[in-house]
Design an enzyme around this catalytic site. Structure first.
Site, PDB file in Angstrom:
ATOM      1  N   CYS A  10       0.745  -1.248   0.232  1.00  0.00           N
ATOM      2  CA  CYS A  10       0.213   0.096   0.221  1.00  0.00           C
ATOM      3  C   CYS A  10       0.893   1.131   0.297  1.00  0.00           C
ATOM      4  CB  CYS A  10      -1.242   0.496   1.295  1.00  0.00           C
ATOM      5  SG  CYS A  10      -2.128   1.480   1.749  1.00  0.00           S
ATOM      6  N   CYS A  36      -0.665   4.092   2.478  1.00  0.00           N
ATOM      7  CA  CYS A  36      -0.286   3.602   3.573  1.00  0.00           C
ATOM      8  C   CYS A  36       1.011   4.043   4.077  1.00  0.00           C
ATOM      9  CB  CYS A  36      -0.464   2.773   3.641  1.00  0.00           C
ATOM     10  SG  CYS A  36      -2.334   1.634   3.208  1.00  0.00           S
ATOM     11  N   ASP A  37       2.442   4.266   3.474  1.00  0.00           N
ATOM     12  CA  ASP A  37       3.629   3.734   3.996  1.00  0.00           C
ATOM     13  C   ASP A  37       4.358   4.249   2.852  1.00  0.00           C
ATOM     14  OD1 ASP A  37       2.512   1.505   4.840  1.00  0.00           O
ATOM     15  OD2 ASP A  37       3.231   0.125   4.028  1.00  0.00           O
TER      16      ASP A  37
END
Ligand code: NAP
Length: 320
Positions: free
Chosen positions: A132, A135-136
């Site tokens: 992701c 997300c990261d």
């Protein structure tokens, strides 16, 4: 006894829920994590109609959920561990001894991201290896990252990461990307993105943190190393259909076979969204499936199922 149970709260499930409650069906939607499914992990969605500057995935997911709940949809955040779909009464097993019953079910569990199978993938998951980018990606500021895959997700991830990273390399197993033409053009014109064609990752390298990836040329087999502190895997997914396995008809990859009317081989069981065998998996097509599935469920519950056209099920072109 519910009229309708919807399993999965991505765009397909939420749209189905909206249409179902507006049609007056007593409906429950089950979601094990959070609304929006894979769409909620997208940074910027530029091809969902109505947003000329694009829309954030979480923002779109929250808006869909809010609209459905406002219309009267009941959402329960719980894990469905088993489904019984073949009888007149459909049953879902939830946590421990808890269950629900419904007359009709819409399967909208979506798909899960695929792994590469390369060495070190599991060990370095969360330590540089991620599925992701939105997300990261923030941890990659000023660093070098690789994105693995050649589809829309890989292209969008690379563009997103290019705003944060010093450099992004897309590693793709073929010499052409299947991502949308407009995205591919942006990638090829981008100064901070390069594409390593005809290569696969064979190993994620690092002690406690990713330091590099080993790649192999798909034609010559020649191996080399590429420095990277982040590796974002975007090699597609597989349908999340395990809880319906052995009951509903699927193709060889596990995607549920259903016509454009979303009806499956089982009476009053419908397949909507990314888990359905179909040529285009997008938010807009998932939402369309959800609307159709809820409408079919309403019609079939109220008027009885019209004659089922099995030819539809046999002609689905699932080339992905
Ligand atoms: P995808 O379209 O299935 O692409 C997967 C990519 O990974 C392909 O390029 C494939 O290569 C490669 N691949 C598959 N298995 C591999 C392996 N084991 N090792 C190395 N490479 C591998 O998946 P996606 O990009 O996640 O997209 C899924 C669906 O969502 C698509 O329909 C896509 O259009 C849609 N999507 C839409 C949006 C949007 O609407 N904005 C955003 C993201 C995704 P080959 O090309 O050689 O098969």
């Amino acid at each position: 006894m519910l009229d309708l149970l919807i399993v999965g709260g991505g765009p397909a499930g939420l749209t189905a829920g909206l249409y179902a409650v507006r049609a007056g069906l007593d409906t429950l939607l089950l979601e094990r994590k959070f609304s929006g499914g894979q769409a909620s992990t997208a940074n910027l969605i530029e091809n969902y109609p109505g947003f000329d500057s694009g829309v954030g995935g979480p923002e779109l997911a929250m808006a869909m959920e809010k609209q459905a709940v406002k219309a009267g949809l009941n959402i329960r955040y719980d894990t469905c561990s088993n489904l019984s779909l073949t009888g007149d009464i459909k049953r879902a097993t939830l946590t421990a001894d808890h269950g629900v019953e419904a007359r009709a079910v819409i399967l909208a569990m979506g798909a899960q991201p695929r792994k590469t199978g390369a060495r070190g993938e599991e060990e370095l998951r969360g330590h540089g290896v991620s599925w992701c980018a939105t997300c990261d990606g923030f941890m990659m500021r000023g660093k070098r990252a690789v994105v693995i895959g050649g589809g829309n997700t890989a292209a969008e991830d690379a563009l997103y990461l290019s705003n944060l990273c010093e450099h992004v390399t897309i590693i793709h197993r073929r010499d052409a990307m299947r991502a949308d033409h407009a995205l591919v053009r942006k990638i090829l014109d981008h100064k901070k993105i390069t594409v390593l064609w005809d290569h696969v990752v064979t190993s994620f390298i690092g002690e406690k943190k990713l330091r590099a990836v080993e790649v192999a040329h798909t034609k010559t087999g020649e191996r080399s190393e590429l420095d990277a502190e982040g590796a974002f895997i975007a090699v597609g997914g597989h349908p999340d259909t395990a809880i319906a396995a052995g009951q509903v008809a699927t193709d060889l990859s596990g995607y549920i076979i259903a016509g454009e009317d979303t009806r499956t081989n089982l009476p009053l069981v419908y397949a909507a969204g990314d888990l359905r065998a179909k040529p285009l998996r997008q938010i807009v097509t998932a939402s369309a499936d959800g609307a159709i599935a809820a409408t079919m469920a309403m019609q079939d519950l109220r008027f009885g199922e019209s004659e089922r056209n099995t030819a539809d099920y046999m002609t689905v072109d699932n080339h992905r």
